[in-house]
Design a protein around this motif. Sequence first.
Motif: not given
Length: 81
Positions: A40-50, A52-64
């Motif tokens: 949520r914090r990363a998406l609110e910052e708006g610097r990364l696409p979803m 990339a955020v998913a991978k960064l926080v450990g969900f693996g991919d956008e669908q996860g």
Amino acid sequence: MEALARKASMSPRTFARKFSVHFGQTPAKFVSQIRLEAARRALEEGRLPMNAVAKLVGFGDEQGLRRAILRSCGITPSDGH
């Protein structure tokens, strides 16, 4: 979870049970909530696409990440805008 249980000198089952009593939720749900908050914090910052955020926080991919948001909030990320 096995690594955490080992560090606490407990079996995974005992660790999960004690964790749930102490935190009111399973270790998996706790980790998912932390990941969702970080996303949520990363998406609110708006610097990364979803994705990339998913991978960064450990969900693996956008669908996860989308599935986790849907489970947690009952809405998809696009519904929230």
